[in-house]
Design an enzyme around this catalytic site. Structure first.
Site, PDB file in Angstrom:
ATOM      1  N   CYS A  63       0.880  -1.167   0.000  1.00 38.57           N
ATOM      2  CA  CYS A  63       0.000   0.000   0.000  1.00 38.57           C
ATOM      3  C   CYS A  63       0.919   1.219   0.000  1.00 38.57           C
ATOM      4  CB  CYS A  63      -0.937  -0.022   1.209  1.00 38.57           C
ATOM      5  SG  CYS A  63      -0.065  -0.026   2.789  1.00 38.57           S
ATOM      6  N   GLU A  64       0.442   2.339   0.470  1.00 35.86           N
ATOM      7  CA  GLU A  64       1.279   3.551   0.453  1.00 35.86           C
ATOM      8  C   GLU A  64       2.417   3.475   1.477  1.00 35.86           C
ATOM      9  OE1 GLU A  64       2.618   6.895  -1.208  1.00 35.86           O
ATOM     10  OE2 GLU A  64       0.850   5.846  -1.903  1.00 35.86           O
TER      11      GLU A  64
END
Length: 103
Positions: A63-64
């Site tokens: 994810c980020e």
């Protein structure tokens, strides 16, 4: 405990293990730039159990920053998948970037 992988090892591990790399960020972020070989998957669909991938294929999720992919890995493991999360997420990845204008 969730298994993890360093961002610098994503591509080599994916190739060596024939692993599927999955981006669980929002679709717009994926479209703007993602790790090569990655596919996009909606985290909400993972939580609902709507994953249609062979269970014997290793999965690498990011994810980020790493927290959402940790949650996604936990969900997938409950569903019988073997998955790992990228430590620090996309922000720690320093390799080549792929871009998709269409999906």
């Amino acid at each position: 405990m969730v298994d993890t992988i360093l961002a610098k090892d994503v591509l080599s591990t994916a190739v060596a293990q024939n692993a599927l790399v999955i981006d669980v960020r929002d679709y717009e972020s994926f479209r703007k730039g993602h790790i090569p070989m990655a596919i996009w998957m909606d985290f909400e669909e993972i939580k609902r159990g709507n994953v249609k991938i062979r269970k014997n294929r290793p999965l690498i999720l990011y994810c980020e920053r790493g927290s959402t992919s940790l949650l996604a890995v936990k969900e997938l493991e409950k569903q019988g998948y073997h998955a790992v999360s990228v430590i620090g997420g996309f922000r720690q990845y320093k390799g080549p970037i792929a871009r998709n204008n269409k999906f």
